[in-house]
Scaffold this motif. Structure first.
Motif, PDB file in Angstrom:
ATOM      1  N   ALA A 163       0.805  -1.110  -0.026  1.00 59.73           N
ATOM      2  CA  ALA A 163       0.199   0.117  -0.124  1.00 59.73           C
ATOM      3  C   ALA A 163       0.730   1.213   0.008  1.00 59.73           C
ATOM      4  N   ALA A 164       1.948   1.392   0.753  1.00 58.25           N
ATOM      5  CA  ALA A 164       2.770   2.371   0.866  1.00 58.25           C
ATOM      6  C   ALA A 164       3.420   2.477  -0.438  1.00 58.25           C
ATOM      7  N   GLU A 165       4.032   1.448  -1.183  1.00 62.08           N
ATOM      8  CA  GLU A 165       4.679   1.675  -2.435  1.00 62.08           C
ATOM      9  C   GLU A 165       3.595   2.338  -3.411  1.00 62.08           C
ATOM     10  N   VAL A 166       2.410   1.672  -3.474  1.00 60.37           N
ATOM     11  CA  VAL A 166       1.601   2.300  -4.492  1.00 60.37           C
ATOM     12  C   VAL A 166       1.079   3.835  -4.100  1.00 60.37           C
ATOM     13  N   ASP A 167       1.030   4.041  -2.761  1.00 60.94           N
ATOM     14  CA  ASP A 167       0.858   5.528  -2.556  1.00 60.94           C
ATOM     15  C   ASP A 167       1.815   6.313  -2.941  1.00 60.94           C
ATOM     16  N   ASP A 168       3.267   5.860  -2.885  1.00 64.57           N
ATOM     17  CA  ASP A 168       4.547   6.817  -3.214  1.00 64.57           C
ATOM     18  C   ASP A 168       4.372   6.762  -4.768  1.00 64.57           C
ATOM     19  N   VAL A 169       4.290   5.638  -5.497  1.00 65.63           N
ATOM     20  CA  VAL A 169       4.274   5.900  -6.946  1.00 65.63           C
ATOM     21  C   VAL A 169       2.959   6.817  -7.444  1.00 65.63           C
ATOM     22  N   ALA A 170       1.720   6.633  -6.761  1.00 68.65           N
ATOM     23  CA  ALA A 170       0.687   7.314  -7.465  1.00 68.65           C
ATOM     24  C   ALA A 170       0.886   8.735  -6.996  1.00 68.65           C
ATOM     25  N   ALA A 171       1.517   9.158  -6.039  1.00 69.84           N
ATOM     26  CA  ALA A 171       1.951  10.484  -5.727  1.00 69.84           C
ATOM     27  C   ALA A 171       2.766  11.107  -6.621  1.00 69.84           C
ATOM     28  N   TRP A 172       3.649  10.155  -7.152  1.00 71.43           N
ATOM     29  CA  TRP A 172       4.973  10.654  -8.225  1.00 71.43           C
ATOM     30  C   TRP A 172       4.129  11.011  -9.445  1.00 71.43           C
ATOM     31  N   ILE A 173       3.154  10.034  -9.960  1.00 72.19           N
ATOM     32  CA  ILE A 173       2.483  10.357 -11.245  1.00 72.19           C
ATOM     33  C   ILE A 173       1.662  11.708 -11.140  1.00 72.19           C
ATOM     34  N   ALA A 174       0.863  11.738  -9.993  1.00 69.17           N
ATOM     35  CA  ALA A 174       0.108  12.908  -9.802  1.00 69.17           C
ATOM     36  C   ALA A 174       1.031  14.406  -9.862  1.00 69.17           C
ATOM     37  N   GLY A 175       2.249  14.043  -9.380  1.00 66.54           N
ATOM     38  CA  GLY A 175       2.928  15.404  -9.389  1.00 66.54           C
ATOM     39  C   GLY A 175       3.925  15.870 -10.613  1.00 66.54           C
ATOM     40  N   ALA A 176       3.701  14.853 -11.645  1.00 68.85           N
ATOM     41  CA  ALA A 176       4.582  14.795 -12.777  1.00 68.85           C
ATOM     42  C   ALA A 176       3.953  15.965 -13.536  1.00 68.85           C
ATOM     43  N   ASP A 177       4.821  16.634 -14.507  1.00 65.77           N
ATOM     44  CA  ASP A 177       4.337  17.700 -15.391  1.00 65.77           C
ATOM     45  C   ASP A 177       3.209  17.128 -16.043  1.00 65.77           C
ATOM     46  N   ARG A 178       2.018  17.908 -15.994  1.00 65.70           N
ATOM     47  CA  ARG A 178       0.936  17.429 -16.672  1.00 65.70           C
ATOM     48  C   ARG A 178       0.949  17.391 -18.511  1.00 65.70           C
ATOM     49  N   ALA A 179       2.090  18.045 -18.894  1.00 67.54           N
ATOM     50  CA  ALA A 179       1.930  17.732 -20.469  1.00 67.54           C
ATOM     51  C   ALA A 179       3.037  16.475 -20.754  1.00 67.54           C
ATOM     52  N   ALA A 180       3.675  15.887 -19.692  1.00 62.70           N
ATOM     53  CA  ALA A 180       4.531  14.996 -19.763  1.00 62.70           C
ATOM     54  C   ALA A 180       3.766  13.745 -19.650  1.00 62.70           C
ATOM     55  N   VAL A 181       4.322  12.492 -20.166  1.00 61.15           N
ATOM     56  CA  VAL A 181       3.830  11.296 -20.159  1.00 61.15           C
ATOM     57  C   VAL A 181       4.671  10.345 -19.279  1.00 61.15           C
ATOM     58  N   PRO A 182       4.256  10.219 -17.870  1.00 65.67           N
ATOM     59  CA  PRO A 182       4.919   9.252 -16.805  1.00 65.67           C
ATOM     60  C   PRO A 182       4.881   7.850 -17.544  1.00 65.67           C
ATOM     61  N   VAL A 183       5.980   7.217 -17.112  1.00 56.44           N
ATOM     62  CA  VAL A 183       6.173   5.858 -17.271  1.00 56.44           C
ATOM     63  C   VAL A 183       6.359   4.875 -16.037  1.00 56.44           C
ATOM     64  N   VAL A 184       5.623   4.231 -15.693  1.00 54.06           N
ATOM     65  CA  VAL A 184       6.060   3.358 -14.447  1.00 54.06           C
ATOM     66  C   VAL A 184       6.250   1.967 -14.942  1.00 54.06           C
ATOM     67  N   TYR A 185       7.242   1.210 -14.471  1.00 50.44           N
ATOM     68  CA  TYR A 185       7.548  -0.102 -15.203  1.00 50.44           C
ATOM     69  C   TYR A 185       8.277  -0.988 -13.901  1.00 50.44           C
ATOM     70  N   SER A 186       7.966  -2.220 -14.185  1.00 51.48           N
ATOM     71  CA  SER A 186       8.725  -3.140 -13.021  1.00 51.48           C
ATOM     72  C   SER A 186       9.865  -3.975 -13.436  1.00 51.48           C
ATOM     73  N   VAL A 187      10.324  -3.904 -14.760  1.00 51.65           N
ATOM     74  CA  VAL A 187      11.631  -4.563 -15.285  1.00 51.65           C
ATOM     75  C   VAL A 187      12.154  -3.550 -16.155  1.00 51.65           C
ATOM     76  N   ALA A 188      13.586  -3.428 -15.801  1.00 53.69           N
ATOM     77  CA  ALA A 188      14.286  -2.589 -16.758  1.00 53.69           C
ATOM     78  C   ALA A 188      15.439  -3.752 -17.366  1.00 53.69           C
ATOM     79  N   THR A 189      16.117  -4.853 -16.372  1.00 51.96           N
ATOM     80  CA  THR A 189      16.737  -5.559 -17.061  1.00 51.96           C
ATOM     81  C   THR A 189      16.251  -6.890 -16.510  1.00 51.96           C
TER      82      THR A 189
END
Ligand SMILES: Nc1ncnc2c1ncn2[C@@H]1O[C@H](COP(=O)(O)OP(=O)(O)OP(=O)(O)O)[C@@H](O)[C@H]1O
Ligand SMILES: O=C(O)[C@@H](O)C(=O)CO
Length: 432
Positions: A306-332
């Motif tokens: 729940a805390a992780e989801v809250d943090d990432v949700a806050a990050w999405i909400a705080g992103a520049d409105r014109a930008a497209v945020p990308v959330v991912y679970s695997v980079a490598t």
């Protein structure tokens, strides 16, 4: 024409085949799971039911598929297509065989073709072996898939452990001999399944012609592209082809015709990726250059989801409105964690739900079939209307959420799309 019913084993697969039929001129709608049971008179030539059965327990997968088949029959479908992955994603205990066995028994279909080939996306079948680009399936990145690692390439060897029925092979010369000769070759096989070679779209058209009177066919979306009449197919001509008249103007192209854009929707845009596939990783790497990007802290989900989801949700909400945020679970590949799949699906689904409900997001790309299932369910979407194509097998759909918001959503199969897709797909919606 015969109304066609498609049962897809994941949600990206459902929009993959729906965009193939839509491009071929068929009016096409996708229903999410049991939403089809509530449908009284569907207004489409092709009805696709999106299920999440690829990795579900076998009994559940078979029951959901049979329910879908019966609903589609009730809605007037007379020809059926079991859609699985073009890389045949399944395990020896997996569900492709049991679902095909159950559908064939229900319909009384003696022989069913097995056609995963999808040349537009680099999947070809030769001598009964499945290739991904220039690699055998077992040598491709699918070897390390987190849920369905593919360690063999001969389709007969993949399907046989999943069914008690015979699995035969029909090789390329029989396809190149034309639809009538191919039909004869199929009829000469014992009852059961026939894996058919196909290395280009012309082969898929031949297979389509040879099998269009079959009650049941199966494959990736390539065989549906085989229903396209040729380049520039006008709305309706693909449907005529399904009725048995051959379309004019055939060539070696897949026959894709543009589907017009939707009227624009105001709102923010977001990408969520739960796919570990190599193309999604490349897309995430590309997005890192020009988008705000954030990795889920997967290790934290077990204890503090729940805390992780809250943090990432806050990050999405705080992103520049014109930008497209990308959330991912695997980079490598090293980011994969044992037994984390369900928690990641839940987290990404909740993030997407909040972003739409609270953050004004109206344009959403979801990467990964299982992930798309989780996100679509969390949003409470029942039906997807197919819109413009983004790349082979990937399209925009317009949908209404449980809460009544209209959104544009693209469900992207793990390995589909171009590397710059998270930057470029928006232009198909008429956006920058
Ligand atoms: N870091 C990770 N560790 C373990 N599992 C993960 C991780 N990231 C994602 N997953 C899980 O891997 C699975 C990926 O499957 P999904 O179908 O979404 O993508 P895909 O297989 O690449 O796409 P497709 O089925 O369309 O080819 C999901 O269940 C997801 O939750
Ligand atoms: O067939 C494919 O490759 C895709 O539609 C898919 O099913 C991946 O999930």
């Amino acid at each position: 024409m015969h109304r066609i019913g498609v049962i897809a084993d994941d949600f990206t697969g459902a929009t993959d085949i729906a965009t193939a039929y839509a491009s071929a001129g068929f009016r096409t709608a996708v229903f999410i799971e049991d939403a089809v049971a509530r449908e009284e008179a569907a207004d489409a030539d092709v009805l696709v039911v999106a299920l999440k059965t690829r990795t579900a327990p076998r009994e559940e997968a078979v029951a959901a598929s049979l329910d879908a088949l019966r609903d589609l029959r009730r809605l007037g479908c007379e020809r059926f297509y079991v859609k699985y992955c073009s890389t045949f994603d399944s395990t020896d205990e997996g569900n492709i065989g049991p679902i095909l066995d159950a559908a064939a028994a229900e319909l009384g279909a003696a022989r069913t073709v097995v056609v995963p080939a999808y040349p537009d996306n680099g999947r070809t079948t030769y001598l009964g072996r499945l290739f991904v680009g220039d690699q055998l399936l077992e040598e491709s990145p699918m070897r390390e898939h987190p849920l369905t690692p593919m360690r063999r390439s001969r389709l007969r060897d993949l399907l046989s452990p999943q069914t008690g029925r015979a699995v035969g092979e029909v090789h390329l010369p029989a396809v190149h001999a034309g639809p009538e000769a191919l039909r004869a070759a199929l009829d000469a096989l014992p009852e059961g399944y026939a894996v058919i070679d196909a290395v280009e779209n012309a082969d898929l058209r031949t297979i389509h012609r040879a099998t269009r009177d079959d009650l049941l066919v199966s494959g990736g979306a390539g065989l549906a592209l085989g229903a396209a009449g040729g380049s520039g197919t006008a709305a309706g001509s693909g449907a005529d082809d399904a009725a048995g008249t051959s379309a004019a103007g055939e060539d070696a192209s897949s026959g894709a015709a543009p589907v017009p854009p939707f009227p624009p929707l105001e709102g923010r845009s977001l990408v969520v990726c739960g796919s570990a596939s190599s193309m999604t990783r490349a897309q995430v790497a590309d997005a890192m250059r020009s988008h705000p990007t954030r990795a889920l802290t997967v290790d934290r989900l077990a204890e503090e989801a729940a805390a992780e989801v809250d943090d990432v949700a806050a990050w999405i909400a705080g992103a520049d409105r014109a930008a497209v945020p990308v959330v991912y679970s695997v980079a490598t590949a090293g980011d994969l964690r044992h037994d984390a799949a369900a928690a990641i699906e839940d987290a990404l689904a909740e993030l997407a739900r909040r972003a739409v409900a609270e953050g004004g997001v109206r344009h959403l790309i979801v990467a990964g079939g299982e992930t798309s299932g989780a996100v679509t369910k969390a949003l409470g979407i029942g039906r997807l209307d197919i819109g413009p194509r983004i790349s082979p097998g990937v399209c925009w759909s317009r949908a209404r959420t449980r809460a009544g918001e209209s959104i544009d959503i693209a469900l992207k199969s793990g390995n589909f799309g171009t590397e710059d897709m998270f930057s470029s797909a928006w232009k198909e919606l008429g956006e920058a």
